[in-house]
Write an enzyme that holds these catalytic residues in place. Structure first.
Site, PDB file in Angstrom:
ATOM      1  N   PHE A  35       0.816  -1.225   0.000  1.00 35.80           N
ATOM      2  CA  PHE A  35       0.000   0.000   0.000  1.00 35.80           C
ATOM      3  C   PHE A  35       0.845   1.268   0.000  1.00 35.80           C
ATOM      4  CE2 PHE A  35       0.816  -0.086   4.621  1.00 35.80           C
ATOM      5  CZ  PHE A  35       1.027   1.262   4.868  1.00 35.80           C
ATOM      6  N   LYS A  55      -0.800  -6.743  -9.490  1.00 33.24           N
ATOM      7  CA  LYS A  55      -1.818  -6.929  -8.442  1.00 33.24           C
ATOM      8  C   LYS A  55      -1.495  -5.914  -7.357  1.00 33.24           C
ATOM      9  CE  LYS A  55      -2.921  -8.277  -4.852  1.00 33.24           C
ATOM     10  NZ  LYS A  55      -3.408  -7.315  -3.790  1.00 33.24           N
ATOM     11  N   GLU A  68      -4.973  -3.948  -2.273  1.00 36.05           N
ATOM     12  CA  GLU A  68      -6.414  -3.645  -2.321  1.00 36.05           C
ATOM     13  C   GLU A  68      -6.747  -2.394  -1.507  1.00 36.05           C
ATOM     14  OE1 GLU A  68      -4.811  -6.014  -0.871  1.00 36.05           O
ATOM     15  OE2 GLU A  68      -5.911  -7.036   0.736  1.00 36.05           O
ATOM     16  N   SER A 113       5.196  -7.024   3.324  1.00 35.74           N
ATOM     17  CA  SER A 113       5.712  -7.390   4.649  1.00 35.74           C
ATOM     18  C   SER A 113       6.505  -8.705   4.576  1.00 35.74           C
ATOM     19  CB  SER A 113       4.548  -7.529   5.627  1.00 35.74           C
ATOM     20  OG  SER A 113       3.649  -8.501   5.135  1.00 35.74           O
ATOM     21  N   CYS A 138       9.810   1.211   3.627  1.00 35.95           N
ATOM     22  CA  CYS A 138      10.756   0.164   4.010  1.00 35.95           C
ATOM     23  C   CYS A 138      12.159   0.718   4.179  1.00 35.95           C
ATOM     24  CB  CYS A 138      10.758  -0.935   2.967  1.00 35.95           C
ATOM     25  SG  CYS A 138      11.356  -0.337   1.391  1.00 35.95           S
ATOM     26  N   GLU A 171       9.634  -3.853  13.002  1.00 35.74           N
ATOM     27  CA  GLU A 171       9.184  -2.768  12.138  1.00 35.74           C
ATOM     28  C   GLU A 171       7.814  -2.299  12.644  1.00 35.74           C
ATOM     29  OE1 GLU A 171       7.722  -3.870   8.143  1.00 35.74           O
ATOM     30  OE2 GLU A 171       8.990  -2.283   7.370  1.00 35.74           O
TER      31      GLU A 171
HETATM   32  P1  NAD Z   1       1.402  -6.644   2.939  1.00 37.78           P
HETATM   33  O1  NAD Z   1       2.400  -7.749   3.009  1.00 37.78           O
HETATM   34  O2  NAD Z   1       0.275  -6.676   3.914  1.00 37.78           O
HETATM   35  O3  NAD Z   1       0.713  -6.610   1.480  1.00 37.78           O
HETATM   36  C1  NAD Z   1       1.472  -6.611   0.306  1.00 37.78           C
HETATM   37  C2  NAD Z   1       0.698  -7.310  -0.797  1.00 37.78           C
HETATM   38  O4  NAD Z   1       0.447  -8.664  -0.422  1.00 37.78           O
HETATM   39  C3  NAD Z   1      -0.663  -6.674  -1.091  1.00 37.78           C
HETATM   40  O5  NAD Z   1      -0.853  -6.642  -2.485  1.00 37.78           O
HETATM   41  C4  NAD Z   1      -1.654  -7.631  -0.420  1.00 37.78           C
HETATM   42  O6  NAD Z   1      -2.891  -7.715  -1.112  1.00 37.78           O
HETATM   43  C5  NAD Z   1      -0.944  -8.961  -0.468  1.00 37.78           C
HETATM   44  N1  NAD Z   1      -1.221  -9.830   0.684  1.00 37.78           N
HETATM   45  C6  NAD Z   1      -1.450  -9.443   1.970  1.00 37.78           C
HETATM   46  N2  NAD Z   1      -1.608 -10.520   2.753  1.00 37.78           N
HETATM   47  C7  NAD Z   1      -1.472 -11.607   1.956  1.00 37.78           C
HETATM   48  C8  NAD Z   1      -1.512 -13.012   2.193  1.00 37.78           C
HETATM   49  N3  NAD Z   1      -1.735 -13.514   3.396  1.00 37.78           N
HETATM   50  N4  NAD Z   1      -1.300 -13.842   1.147  1.00 37.78           N
HETATM   51  C9  NAD Z   1      -1.057 -13.344  -0.089  1.00 37.78           C
HETATM   52  N5  NAD Z   1      -1.010 -12.017  -0.367  1.00 37.78           N
HETATM   53  C10 NAD Z   1      -1.218 -11.166   0.643  1.00 37.78           C
HETATM   54  O7  NAD Z   1       2.216  -5.280   3.024  1.00 37.78           O
HETATM   55  P2  NAD Z   1       1.658  -3.801   3.156  1.00 37.78           P
HETATM   56  O8  NAD Z   1       1.119  -3.611   4.530  1.00 37.78           O
HETATM   57  O9  NAD Z   1       0.782  -3.483   2.007  1.00 37.78           O
HETATM   58  O10 NAD Z   1       3.000  -2.965   2.964  1.00 37.78           O
HETATM   59  C11 NAD Z   1       3.863  -2.640   4.019  1.00 37.78           C
HETATM   60  C12 NAD Z   1       5.030  -3.592   4.095  1.00 37.78           C
HETATM   61  O11 NAD Z   1       5.719  -3.606   2.850  1.00 37.78           O
HETATM   62  C13 NAD Z   1       6.074  -3.155   5.128  1.00 37.78           C
HETATM   63  O12 NAD Z   1       6.519  -4.299   5.820  1.00 37.78           O
HETATM   64  C14 NAD Z   1       7.192  -2.569   4.284  1.00 37.78           C
HETATM   65  O13 NAD Z   1       8.468  -2.600   4.880  1.00 37.78           O
HETATM   66  C15 NAD Z   1       7.126  -3.450   3.090  1.00 37.78           C
HETATM   67  N6  NAD Z   1       7.763  -2.823   1.940  1.00 37.78           N
HETATM   68  C16 NAD Z   1       8.968  -3.303   1.556  1.00 37.78           C
HETATM   69  C17 NAD Z   1       9.645  -2.718   0.502  1.00 37.78           C
HETATM   70  C18 NAD Z   1      10.995  -3.218   0.086  1.00 37.78           C
HETATM   71  O14 NAD Z   1      11.482  -2.784  -0.946  1.00 37.78           O
HETATM   72  N7  NAD Z   1      11.630  -4.122   0.813  1.00 37.78           N
HETATM   73  C19 NAD Z   1       9.069  -1.633  -0.182  1.00 37.78           C
HETATM   74  C20 NAD Z   1       7.813  -1.170   0.225  1.00 37.78           C
HETATM   75  C21 NAD Z   1       7.165  -1.785   1.286  1.00 37.78           C
END
Ligand code: NAD
Length: 492
Positions: free
Chosen positions: A156, A180, A183, A233, A288, A383
């Protein structure tokens, strides 16, 4: 600082499949603005069948797209770059109203994407293959070829930028790309899909599939998907990586982070105060690369006082945006409470902030500074993903490096110092993937690649820059003999 502009009515978001907007059939989710708590959009969630239709259209497009010479493929990317620049303010605002960023931060994400596009455009002028006469009359040639249908699953916190890390290079390399988006933030991707169509990419070369876990798993399990990239994450990155590689796919999955900012007594006070402040409050700490742990080596009290002073002057809605949703805000408030219960001193408490006029329904947390934490405490180790800076004190530089070494994450580590020797010492020994020297957010610029280590990244290579070519292509080796002499030895 620009004001956010909210839509007059909720924006309806459908999938982009084969160049058409198609409603997903797995129900509807409301998109809520972090600024107001109001519904600003509605997105259809994809079923397994919706994903199947989208991948089929992408597969069809991939067959034709791979046959288009790279110099022609990049023509549409040139036009798309112009469209992004022409719509910079609009896209910056869209990213802001759905993710909680400021408009300037939203626009900065688009500009980073423009830089990735410029790198992708340069690929057309790189001689990336090789031809060699390996034996008398026999040549070997290596070619880069696309992988087919490739997927990006994104978080997000950067609705424009993180997808832009992925699809320009993937598409320039001849793949059909399926996005994708999170959401929670589908509006920017919806608009981007319209602009990709306007730029002239053939239908199906760029696909948007909205949805949640159901859509993600359907994409990972689909036999016609060859590469899965993920940013999000750590827990989900690990699960996606395991499932994708278990399905014999190439995968690169980036996870969360806890980035350390090491401050030593010879640090330049102004550069350090400014660098630390921007690092932990930028994007309201929801990135991140946020420096969320300050490791104070020895006596750096005047610098710490300066950080607290400057952070206390930050104005919400002007200097810093909002938290993505109510559960995330509640989680942050609870974590600050637990740190206090553990004996940590709250030097700046953002839990009852001054909310900007007209945004009372939003999810707001002011800059927060926790001092005197011990390594291993939740606020020092995990984090939190908000504008919260934790300070840990250590006696030596070795102890500061040991903290990074013990961290499960490895995105970034920065040292603030005026000593070249100290800077070199940290750069040489740190286990993080991206090192900053007096730079609070050490995101590499293209063509240098973005990527961390340890549990901040699952898979090989980095996600942008030159290493991205390895991700999005495979090589073909062709050995030919056209001087049809019959003599041969072991080399011919
Ligand atoms: P998230 O893991 O909750 O969601 C990321 C994606 O995964 C979304 O598209 C979501 O729909 C999908 N998703 C969520 N739960 C899922 C599941 N159980 N099974 C399959 N798909 C699933 O992450 P977020 O809250 O949207 O973003 C924040 C996180 O992203 C933080 O931990 C941040 O550090 C990390 N991030 C990392 C980088 C990097 O380059 N390392 C860059 C940006 C964000």
């Amino acid at each position: 600082m620009k004001q956010v502009v909210l839509p007059k009515a909720p924006i309806e978001v459908a999938n982009l499949v084969g160049g058409e907007h198609v409603a997903a059939k797995g129900g509807v989710r409301e998109v809520v603005s972090p600024y107001t708590g109001e519904v600003i959009g509605r997105v259809g969630l994809s079923t397994v069948e919706d994903v199947g239709r989208a991948v089929a259209a992408a597969k069809d497009a991939a067959k034709r797209w791979r046959a288009v010479p790279i110099k022609e493929r990049t023509q549409a990317l040139f036009r798309y770059r112009e469209l992004l620049l022409a719509h910079l303010e609009e896209l910056g605002n869209l990213a802001a109203i759905e993710s909680g960023k400021t408009v300037d931060e939203g626009a900065a994400g688009v500009m980073k994407g423009v830089e990735v596009i410029e790198f992708a455009l340069s690929l057309q002028n790189l001689d990336d293959g090789a031809v060699l006469e390996v034996s008398r009359g026999v040549t070997c040639e290596v070619r880069r070829e696309p992988m087919g249908v490739v997927v990006g699953i994104t978080p997000f916190n950067f609705p424009a930028m993180v997808p832009l890390w992925l699809y320009p290079i993937a598409i320039a390399c001849g793949n059909a790309f399926v996005l994708k988006p999170s959401e929670k933030v589908p509006l920017t991707s919806h608009r981007v899909g319209q602009l990709m169509t306007e730029a002239g990419f053939p239908p199906g070369v760029f696909t948007v599939v909205n949805g949640d876990r159901v859509a993600v798993e359907a994409l990972i399990d689909h036999p016609d998907v060859s590469v899965v990239t993920f940013v999000g994450s750590t827990a989900v990155a690990r699960a996606v990586y395991r499932r994708a590689t278990g399905n014999d796919k190439r995968a690169l999955c980036l996870g969360g982070a806890k980035n350390h900012l090491v401050v030593v007594p010879d640090a330049d006070p102004e550069v350090t105060i400014d660098g630390v402040l921007r690092s932990f409050t930028g994007c309201a700490g929801q990135r991140c690369m946020a420096g969320s742990l300050l490791v104070a080596v020895g006596d750096v009290e005047p610098i710490l006082d300066g950080i607290v002073e400057r952070a206390s002057q930050m104005v919400l809605g002007r200097d810093m945006g909002a938290i993505i949703d109510r559960p995330s805000l509640d989680r942050l408030v609870a974590a600050i409470g637990r740190a206090k219960d553990d004996g940590v001193r709250i030097r700046l408490d953002g839990r009852s902030p001054e909310v900007p006029d007209g945004f009372a329904g939003g999810h707001w947390l002011g800059a927060t500074i926790l001092d005197g934490a011990k390594p291993g405490m939740e606020c020092a180790q995990h984090e939190l993903f908000g504008p919260v800076l934790t300070i840990v004190r250590v006696p030596t530089l070795e102890a500061a490096l040991a903290l990074q070494s013990e961290s499960p994450y490895g995105n970034a580590q920065t040292v603030f110092t005026t000593s070249g020797a100290v800077a070199r010492f940290v750069a040489d020994r740190s286990e993080a993937g991206m090192i900053g020297i007096n730079v609070g957010v050490p995101v590499p610029r293209e063509p240098f690649a973005f990527g961390g280590t340890k549990q901040s990244r699952f898979g090989q290579g980095d996600i942008t820059g030159r290493p991205a070519l390895e991700l999005w292509t495979q090589t073909k080796k062709i050995t030919s003999k056209w001087q049809l002499q019959s003599d041969s030895n072991w080399m011919s």
